[in-house]
Design a protein around this motif. Structure first.
Motif, PDB file in Angstrom:
ATOM      1  N   GLN A 244      -6.853   7.089  12.446  1.00  0.00           N
ATOM      2  CA  GLN A 244      -7.941   7.794  11.784  1.00  0.00           C
ATOM      3  C   GLN A 244      -9.033   6.793  11.427  1.00  0.00           C
ATOM      4  OE1 GLN A 244      -5.053   9.619   8.798  1.00  0.00           O
ATOM      5  NE2 GLN A 244      -6.434  11.357   9.101  1.00  0.00           N
ATOM      6  N   GLN A 245     -10.181   6.920  12.073  1.00  0.00           N
ATOM      7  CA  GLN A 245     -11.309   6.039  11.770  1.00  0.00           C
ATOM      8  C   GLN A 245     -11.977   6.495  10.479  1.00  0.00           C
ATOM      9  OE1 GLN A 245     -14.657   6.259  14.439  1.00  0.00           O
ATOM     10  NE2 GLN A 245     -15.333   4.167  13.972  1.00  0.00           N
ATOM     11  N   GLY A 246     -12.436   5.511   9.701  1.00  0.00           N
ATOM     12  CA  GLY A 246     -13.096   5.836   8.443  1.00  0.00           C
ATOM     13  C   GLY A 246     -12.131   6.101   7.309  1.00  0.00           C
ATOM     14  N   TYR A 247     -10.848   5.831   7.542  1.00  0.00           N
ATOM     15  CA  TYR A 247      -9.821   6.018   6.517  1.00  0.00           C
ATOM     16  C   TYR A 247      -9.043   4.712   6.347  1.00  0.00           C
ATOM     17  CZ  TYR A 247     -10.569  11.071   6.654  1.00  0.00           C
ATOM     18  OH  TYR A 247     -11.120  12.321   6.581  1.00  0.00           O
ATOM     19  N   MET A 248      -8.437   4.550   5.195  1.00  0.00           N
ATOM     20  CA  MET A 248      -7.662   3.342   4.921  1.00  0.00           C
ATOM     21  C   MET A 248      -6.354   3.728   4.240  1.00  0.00           C
ATOM     22  SD  MET A 248      -8.674   0.117   2.461  1.00  0.00           S
ATOM     23  CE  MET A 248      -8.532   1.137   0.995  1.00  0.00           C
ATOM     24  N   GLU A 249      -5.275   3.124   4.725  1.00  0.00           N
ATOM     25  CA  GLU A 249      -3.980   3.338   4.071  1.00  0.00           C
ATOM     26  C   GLU A 249      -3.852   2.379   2.896  1.00  0.00           C
ATOM     27  OE1 GLU A 249       0.859   3.215   4.883  1.00  0.00           O
ATOM     28  OE2 GLU A 249      -0.531   2.496   6.412  1.00  0.00           O
ATOM     29  N   GLN A 250      -3.599   2.929   1.742  1.00  0.00           N
ATOM     30  CA  GLN A 250      -3.434   2.101   0.553  1.00  0.00           C
ATOM     31  C   GLN A 250      -2.004   1.570   0.451  1.00  0.00           C
ATOM     32  OE1 GLN A 250      -4.759   4.940  -2.492  1.00  0.00           O
ATOM     33  NE2 GLN A 250      -6.681   3.819  -2.657  1.00  0.00           N
ATOM     34  N   SER A 251      -1.806   0.683  -0.501  1.00  0.00           N
ATOM     35  CA  SER A 251      -0.463   0.172  -0.768  1.00  0.00           C
ATOM     36  C   SER A 251       0.438   1.319  -1.202  1.00  0.00           C
ATOM     37  CB  SER A 251      -0.537  -0.895  -1.866  1.00  0.00           C
ATOM     38  OG  SER A 251       0.741  -1.183  -2.377  1.00  0.00           O
ATOM     39  N   ASN A 252       1.729   1.233  -0.875  1.00  0.00           N
ATOM     40  CA  ASN A 252       2.671   2.253  -1.331  1.00  0.00           C
ATOM     41  C   ASN A 252       3.309   1.894  -2.666  1.00  0.00           C
ATOM     42  OD1 ASN A 252       4.443   0.230  -0.568  1.00  0.00           O
ATOM     43  ND2 ASN A 252       5.678   1.503   0.795  1.00  0.00           N
ATOM     44  N   VAL A 253       2.684   0.962  -3.388  1.00  0.00           N
ATOM     45  CA  VAL A 253       3.178   0.564  -4.710  1.00  0.00           C
ATOM     46  C   VAL A 253       2.711   1.581  -5.749  1.00  0.00           C
ATOM     47  CG1 VAL A 253       3.097  -1.189  -6.521  1.00  0.00           C
ATOM     48  CG2 VAL A 253       3.193  -1.877  -4.116  1.00  0.00           C
ATOM     49  N   ASP A 254       3.641   2.107  -6.532  1.00  0.00           N
ATOM     50  CA  ASP A 254       3.319   2.972  -7.666  1.00  0.00           C
ATOM     51  C   ASP A 254       3.180   2.065  -8.891  1.00  0.00           C
ATOM     52  OD1 ASP A 254       3.321   4.670  -9.887  1.00  0.00           O
ATOM     53  OD2 ASP A 254       4.601   6.147  -8.895  1.00  0.00           O
ATOM     54  N   ALA A 255       1.937   1.807  -9.302  1.00  0.00           N
ATOM     55  CA  ALA A 255       1.691   0.823 -10.364  1.00  0.00           C
ATOM     56  C   ALA A 255       2.378   1.199 -11.673  1.00  0.00           C
ATOM     57  CB  ALA A 255       0.189   0.655 -10.580  1.00  0.00           C
ATOM     58  N   SER A 256       2.318   2.473 -12.059  1.00  0.00           N
ATOM     59  CA  SER A 256       2.921   2.884 -13.330  1.00  0.00           C
ATOM     60  C   SER A 256       4.436   2.733 -13.295  1.00  0.00           C
ATOM     61  CB  SER A 256       2.528   4.325 -13.659  1.00  0.00           C
ATOM     62  OG  SER A 256       2.951   5.206 -12.634  1.00  0.00           O
ATOM     63  N   GLN A 257       5.062   3.125 -12.179  1.00  0.00           N
ATOM     64  CA  GLN A 257       6.514   2.979 -12.068  1.00  0.00           C
ATOM     65  C   GLN A 257       6.908   1.508 -12.030  1.00  0.00           C
ATOM     66  OE1 GLN A 257       8.982   5.439 -12.096  1.00  0.00           O
ATOM     67  NE2 GLN A 257      10.263   3.611 -12.299  1.00  0.00           N
ATOM     68  N   THR A 258       6.105   0.698 -11.373  1.00  0.00           N
ATOM     69  CA  THR A 258       6.398  -0.732 -11.300  1.00  0.00           C
ATOM     70  C   THR A 258       6.338  -1.374 -12.677  1.00  0.00           C
ATOM     71  OG1 THR A 258       5.506  -0.847  -9.051  1.00  0.00           O
ATOM     72  CG2 THR A 258       5.712  -2.921 -10.247  1.00  0.00           C
ATOM     73  N   MET A 259       5.340  -1.008 -13.478  1.00  0.00           N
ATOM     74  CA  MET A 259       5.239  -1.560 -14.833  1.00  0.00           C
ATOM     75  C   MET A 259       6.417  -1.124 -15.689  1.00  0.00           C
ATOM     76  SD  MET A 259       1.126  -1.207 -15.536  1.00  0.00           S
ATOM     77  CE  MET A 259       1.246  -2.028 -17.132  1.00  0.00           C
ATOM     78  N   THR A 260       6.865   0.122 -15.509  1.00  0.00           N
ATOM     79  CA  THR A 260       8.043   0.596 -16.244  1.00  0.00           C
ATOM     80  C   THR A 260       9.278  -0.201 -15.841  1.00  0.00           C
ATOM     81  OG1 THR A 260       7.132   2.845 -16.386  1.00  0.00           O
ATOM     82  CG2 THR A 260       9.501   2.599 -16.711  1.00  0.00           C
TER      83      THR A 260
END
Length: 294
Positions: A244-260
């Motif tokens: 998909q051009q014009g799109y970007m896959e973000q990290s699969n890290v869940d920041a809130s769950q990681t901090m917990t």
């Protein structure tokens, strides 16, 4: 008592490694295409303890017959835990629209599961890149740009490889805004001008049948002991991968769950510290018992 110190210490070492992995995940929560690491904690093998040469209990257990050397079970002994390894999770990250011509996201959710060593494994697709040492790496980082030589490069500076296994180079002063990338990876220049339209390359897409066999190289790239085949190679077939051009896959890290998880890890670390402190106090008291003249 000393064994308890070792058990608590092993827990601290294991939780420290888990915290390192969680910290790396959190630091890369905004890194395009980053795949988080999960830390596996395992217990050391248990020991089965027995007493030997225990004639009295042996006699009671065998109807009065005493058998020299017969073992009397005591129970199991646990030796703590250890962090065995960090296992990457290749689940799809959120795909967001950016509108940038050289932002490309992989959609590989249609790839069917494969049976590897008797278990179901989800294959994963990657962009192939040329690493600084000339070897091939694999990444999900689809946020690209053109360098001064017209090479398509990732944010880490790696050159993106085409279907011919060579770096993709855009020549003739074509700007990135004049490029169109199709779902199959074809790169077309000037798509809106039939007189100038031409194909300038095709993005190489590699599929790892068992992505857990890949090793992280750093810089959001992975390596493989055996080079991965491209779906565009002779005899290859697209197992269900689209771009998909014009799109970007973000990290699969869940920041809130990681901090917990990080807070829970700290609490576990502190609990082991208190166990060691309690043992230390007991050992100091034991050392003071029986001292002559105080």
């Amino acid at each position: 008592m000393i064994r308890g110190l070792y058990t608590a210490a092993s827990g601290m070492f294991a939780l420290e490694r888990k915290q390192e992995a969680l910290s790396d995940n959190l630091a890369n929560a905004e890194t395009p295409g980053y795949k988080k690491d999960d830390t596996v904690l395992r217990s050391f093998p248990k020991l089965f303890m027995q007493r030997v040469q225990d004639f009295n209990e042996n006699g009671a257990a065998t109807g009065g017959t005493q058998i020299p050397g017969m073992a009397v079970p005591i129970g199991e002994l646990t030796n703590g835990v250890y962090a065995q390894e960090r296992i990457p999770s290749f689940s799809q990250g959120a795909v967001v629209e950016t509108g940038n011509a050289l932002d490309v996201a992989i959609d590989d959710q249609s790839i069917p599961f494969q049976t590897v060593n008797g278990r179901q494994v989800k294959p994963a697709a990657f962009f192939a890149v040329q690493l600084p040492d000339g070897t091939v790496g694999y990444t999900r980082n689809g946020k690209w740009d053109l360098d001064v030589n017209g090479n398509v490069v990732t944010t880490d500076g790696y050159r993106v490889l085409g279907a011919d296994h060579q770096p993709i180079t855009i020549t003739d002063s074509i700007s990135k805004e004049d490029l169109y990338i199709g779902a199959d990876g074809q790169i077309v220049a000037y798509p809106s001008d039939p007189a100038k339209t031409k194909t300038v390359g095709q993005i190489g897409i590699a599929v790892a049948q068992n992505p857990l066999e890949l090793r992280r190289l750093g810089g959001n790239a992975y390596g493989s002991d055996t080079p991965l085949a491209f779906i565009q190679d002779g005899g290859g077939a697209n197992p269900g991968v689209t771009l998909q051009q014009g799109y970007m896959e973000q990290s699969n890290v869940d920041a809130s769950q990681t901090m917990t998880d990080m807070m829970m890890t700290v609490k576990g670390y502190e609990a082991n510290q208190k166990v060691i402190s309690a043992y230390d106090s007991s050992l100091q008291l034991l050392n003071s018992v029986g001292k002559i003249n105080g």
